[in-house]
Design a protein around this motif. Structure first.
Motif, PDB file in Angstrom:
ATOM      1  N   ASP A  85       0.831  -1.201   0.000  1.00  0.00           N
ATOM      2  CA  ASP A  85       0.000   0.000   0.000  1.00  0.00           C
ATOM      3  C   ASP A  85       0.867   1.253   0.000  1.00  0.00           C
ATOM      4  OD1 ASP A  85      -2.408  -1.441   0.118  1.00  0.00           O
ATOM      5  OD2 ASP A  85      -2.259  -1.625   2.301  1.00  0.00           O
ATOM      6  N   HIS A  86       0.246   2.343  -0.390  1.00  0.00           N
ATOM      7  CA  HIS A  86       0.797   3.703  -0.372  1.00  0.00           C
ATOM      8  C   HIS A  86       2.259   3.772  -0.822  1.00  0.00           C
ATOM      9  CE1 HIS A  86       2.505   2.609   3.586  1.00  0.00           C
ATOM     10  NE2 HIS A  86       1.297   2.273   3.974  1.00  0.00           N
ATOM     11  N   ALA A  87       2.568   3.112  -1.933  1.00  0.00           N
ATOM     12  CA  ALA A  87       3.927   3.147  -2.473  1.00  0.00           C
ATOM     13  C   ALA A  87       4.111   4.372  -3.364  1.00  0.00           C
ATOM     14  CB  ALA A  87       4.215   1.887  -3.289  1.00  0.00           C
ATOM     15  N   SER A  88       5.332   4.866  -3.410  1.00  0.00           N
ATOM     16  CA  SER A  88       5.708   5.927  -4.344  1.00  0.00           C
ATOM     17  C   SER A  88       6.887   5.424  -5.173  1.00  0.00           C
ATOM     18  CB  SER A  88       6.087   7.212  -3.603  1.00  0.00           C
ATOM     19  OG  SER A  88       4.957   7.764  -2.950  1.00  0.00           O
ATOM     20  N   LEU A  89       6.912   5.826  -6.436  1.00  0.00           N
ATOM     21  CA  LEU A  89       7.922   5.335  -7.376  1.00  0.00           C
ATOM     22  C   LEU A  89       8.721   6.503  -7.918  1.00  0.00           C
ATOM     23  CD1 LEU A  89       5.626   2.883  -9.397  1.00  0.00           C
ATOM     24  CD2 LEU A  89       6.984   2.380  -7.350  1.00  0.00           C
ATOM     25  N   TYR A  90      10.044   6.505  -7.650  1.00  0.00           N
ATOM     26  CA  TYR A  90      10.864   7.603  -8.167  1.00  0.00           C
ATOM     27  C   TYR A  90      11.369   7.299  -9.565  1.00  0.00           C
ATOM     28  CZ  TYR A  90      15.287   5.222  -6.663  1.00  0.00           C
ATOM     29  OH  TYR A  90      16.343   4.362  -6.488  1.00  0.00           O
ATOM     30  N   ASN A  91      11.808   8.333 -10.237  1.00  0.00           N
ATOM     31  CA  ASN A  91      12.297   8.222 -11.604  1.00  0.00           C
ATOM     32  C   ASN A  91      13.770   7.806 -11.585  1.00  0.00           C
ATOM     33  OD1 ASN A  91      13.066   8.546 -14.276  1.00  0.00           O
ATOM     34  ND2 ASN A  91      11.924  10.445 -14.564  1.00  0.00           N
ATOM     35  N   VAL A  92      14.044   6.566 -11.963  1.00  0.00           N
ATOM     36  CA  VAL A  92      15.416   6.070 -11.909  1.00  0.00           C
ATOM     37  C   VAL A  92      16.315   6.762 -12.935  1.00  0.00           C
ATOM     38  CG1 VAL A  92      14.713   3.820 -11.031  1.00  0.00           C
ATOM     39  CG2 VAL A  92      14.938   4.156 -13.503  1.00  0.00           C
ATOM     40  N   ALA A  93      15.718   7.361 -13.959  1.00  0.00           N
ATOM     41  CA  ALA A  93      16.513   7.989 -15.015  1.00  0.00           C
ATOM     42  C   ALA A  93      17.142   9.307 -14.571  1.00  0.00           C
ATOM     43  CB  ALA A  93      15.659   8.219 -16.258  1.00  0.00           C
ATOM     44  N   PHE A 210      12.432  -2.470 -21.266  1.00  0.00           N
ATOM     45  CA  PHE A 210      12.386  -1.241 -22.047  1.00  0.00           C
ATOM     46  C   PHE A 210      10.917  -0.922 -22.313  1.00  0.00           C
ATOM     47  CE2 PHE A 210      12.915   0.923 -26.289  1.00  0.00           C
ATOM     48  CZ  PHE A 210      13.549   2.056 -25.784  1.00  0.00           C
ATOM     49  N   LYS A 211      10.432   0.208 -21.827  1.00  0.00           N
ATOM     50  CA  LYS A 211       9.003   0.500 -21.843  1.00  0.00           C
ATOM     51  C   LYS A 211       8.420   0.483 -23.255  1.00  0.00           C
ATOM     52  CE  LYS A 211       7.397   3.769 -19.118  1.00  0.00           C
ATOM     53  NZ  LYS A 211       7.288   5.045 -18.351  1.00  0.00           N
ATOM     54  N   GLY A 265      10.321   4.680 -14.569  1.00  0.00           N
ATOM     55  CA  GLY A 265      11.091   5.189 -15.698  1.00  0.00           C
ATOM     56  C   GLY A 265      11.299   4.068 -16.689  1.00  0.00           C
ATOM     57  N   HIS A 266      11.712   2.896 -16.189  1.00  0.00           N
ATOM     58  CA  HIS A 266      11.617   1.648 -16.931  1.00  0.00           C
ATOM     59  C   HIS A 266      10.345   0.939 -16.463  1.00  0.00           C
ATOM     60  CE1 HIS A 266      15.605   2.320 -18.315  1.00  0.00           C
ATOM     61  NE2 HIS A 266      16.207   2.078 -17.155  1.00  0.00           N
ATOM     62  N   ALA A 267      10.016  -0.155 -17.125  1.00  0.00           N
ATOM     63  CA  ALA A 267       8.935  -1.014 -16.642  1.00  0.00           C
ATOM     64  C   ALA A 267       9.571  -2.050 -15.721  1.00  0.00           C
ATOM     65  CB  ALA A 267       8.227  -1.684 -17.810  1.00  0.00           C
ATOM     66  N   GLU A 291      16.010  -4.367 -20.119  1.00  0.00           N
ATOM     67  CA  GLU A 291      16.856  -3.180 -19.968  1.00  0.00           C
ATOM     68  C   GLU A 291      17.879  -3.359 -18.847  1.00  0.00           C
ATOM     69  OE1 GLU A 291      17.856   0.762 -21.296  1.00  0.00           O
ATOM     70  OE2 GLU A 291      16.544  -0.787 -22.114  1.00  0.00           O
ATOM     71  N   ASP A 292      17.489  -4.069 -17.794  1.00  0.00           N
ATOM     72  CA  ASP A 292      18.418  -4.419 -16.714  1.00  0.00           C
ATOM     73  C   ASP A 292      17.863  -5.620 -15.963  1.00  0.00           C
ATOM     74  OD1 ASP A 292      20.766  -3.613 -14.788  1.00  0.00           O
ATOM     75  OD2 ASP A 292      19.032  -4.080 -13.533  1.00  0.00           O
ATOM     76  N   PRO A 293      18.666  -6.648 -15.729  1.00  0.00           N
ATOM     77  CA  PRO A 293      19.937  -6.853 -16.426  1.00  0.00           C
ATOM     78  C   PRO A 293      19.679  -7.194 -17.889  1.00  0.00           C
ATOM     79  CG  PRO A 293      19.388  -8.796 -15.162  1.00  0.00           C
ATOM     80  CD  PRO A 293      18.337  -7.779 -14.828  1.00  0.00           C
TER      81      PRO A 293
END
Length: 428
Positions: A85-93, A210-211, A265-267, A291-293
């Motif tokens: 719950d209540h997660a936030s996702l930062y931009n890895v790029a 890769f999105k 930023g990626h999927a 995209e990684d790995p």
């Protein structure tokens, strides 16, 4: 001026360096690659479940500058996905240069592409580290009053080959910059390796796609909602892969029976690896690309291969002036966990250099309880087979049982104040 040397520029190293500099030390951060953040370059999940509590605790303790900076760079806030719950996702790029700017502004000296080769010891203390710059080939000697090992536990390639499926070409890039060098090991410390059944170490818990290689309808949902859940046919379920994950908070049936994607930023594909041919048989993933790995179709990096014995101040046992944070400090999984232990390690490294008593956070806080509980648990065979995190698995259950989990910042700040550690990391 006090000299504090931090080896390893992941989330824990960045947090330790910032805290040491904030307290008046000259903090030198050594990173073997050309970028900071380590696995944070491809991570991105913050504030989910009990990580919200730990984040707000550290802010109330006065050590939350990195969390507050991350809060300015979210792609999605307050989302839900299975078990979280209540997660936030930062931009890895874009996160790494933002954090680097924060550290430089605080006066941290950052030496990238600089890999420790040895430690000079005297009377059970490290007096200096030798470090080689990849670009110039020059070896420098860096003396310090206190040292912090935040080199992590993944790599080098030989470990991924012996205990995993070979080098999967992950963001750690050992083949380009050399494998991880443990400062604690160079100082003569006998480190610990986790083992669960026949699996030595643990696989990193996610991959990145890769999105633009995904179907337009999946990409649109991912960009809009931050999460996509696609049920898998029974013959493609990821049965058996959950137990090998480092991130046991995501070892839920939904993560075996579905493709779960998060937008960082990626999927972000929430499995350790997924055979590419099988993935491309799922509708919407016909042209998917890792995209990684880069070899996420066959494997991933192996972690928890070198943890340091330490006390609850995060001082490494056997070396008078060495501290540790992040995965080096034990089976604590995640960015939030690394930042919290990094701040504590940075704080106590300066305290040691000053000749003052070291800080042990009280068990009335989730962070303090985690540091102590993980250290004690790792003294048993069963404890060494588990993983601990604020966001799930056995420790999140412990948080709830002890009444430490809260989603209200005011309640959390009040508890921190009652525990006597409000603003403790603001002390100069």
């Amino acid at each position: 001026m006090m000299q504090v040397i931090i080896v390893g520029g992941g989330w824990a190293g960045c947090a330790a360096a910032l805290q040491a500099a904030k307290m008046g030390a000259h903090a030198t951060l050594l990173e073997r690659t050309d970028m900071l953040l380590g696995t944070g370059l491809v991570g991105g999940i913050m504030r989910n479940n009990g990580r919200f509590t730990a984040t707000e605790e550290l802010i109330a303790m006065g050590g939350g500058e990195i969390f507050q900076t991350i809060d300015t760079n979210y792609l999605h806030k307050n989302i839900q996905f299975p078990g979280h719950d209540h997660a936030s996702l930062y931009n890895v790029a874009t996160m790494e240069p933002i954090i680097k700017k924060l550290l430089l502004k605080a006066g941290v000296e950052i030496l990238c592409q600089t890999r420790v080769t040895d430690a000079e010891m005297e009377d059970k203390a490290i007096r200096a580290v030798l470090a080689k710059n990849r670009e110039t080939g020059e070896t420098v000697k860096l003396e310090g009053d206190a040292f912090i090992d935040t080199t992590g536990t993944a790599g080098p390639m030989a470990n991924c080959t012996k205990y995993g499926k070979g080098c999967a070409m992950c963001v750690l890039r050992c083949h380009s910059f050399g494998g991880r060098v443990s400062l604690a090991a160079k100082a003569g410390v006998q480190e610990m390796i986790c083992k669960r059944g026949d699996q030595t170490g643990a696989f990193s818990g996610s991959c990145k796609l890769f999105k633009e290689s995904l179907a337009p309808e999946i990409l649109e949902t991912l960009n809009t909602n931050g999460v996509v859940v696609v049920p898998l046919p029974k013959d493609k379920a990821l049965t058996g892969k959950l137990a090998i994950k480092a991130c046991q908070q995501y070892a839920l049936p939904e993560f075996a029976n579905s493709i779960i994607l998060l937008d960082t930023g990626h999927a972000k594909l929430m499995t350790s690896f997924f055979p590419l041919d099988m993935l491309r048989q799922v509708p919407g993933f016909e042209t998917a690309r890792f995209e990684d790995p880069y070899s996420g179709g066959i494997g991933n990096s192996v972690r928890y291969m070198g943890m340091s014995p330490r006390d609850d101040s995060l001082k490494v046992k056997g070396v008078l002036n060495l501290f540790c944070g992040g995965e080096k400090a034990g089976l604590l999984v995640g960015h939030t966990e690394a930042i919290c232990t990094g701040v504590l390690a940075g704080h106590n490294a300066v305290k040691y250099a000053q000749g003052k008593d070291l800080l042990i956070l009280p068990e009335a806080t989730a962070i303090g309880d985690a540091v102590r509980h993980v250290r004690k648990s790792m003294q048993t065979e069963k404890g060494m087979s588990l993983k601990y995190t604020f966001s799930g698995s056995v420790f999140f259950e412990r948080m709830k049982e002890k009444g430490l989990y809260s989603k209200d910042p005011q309640t959390i700040a009040k508890r921190v104040n009652e525990a006597g550690v409000s603003g403790v990391f603001n002390q100069k």
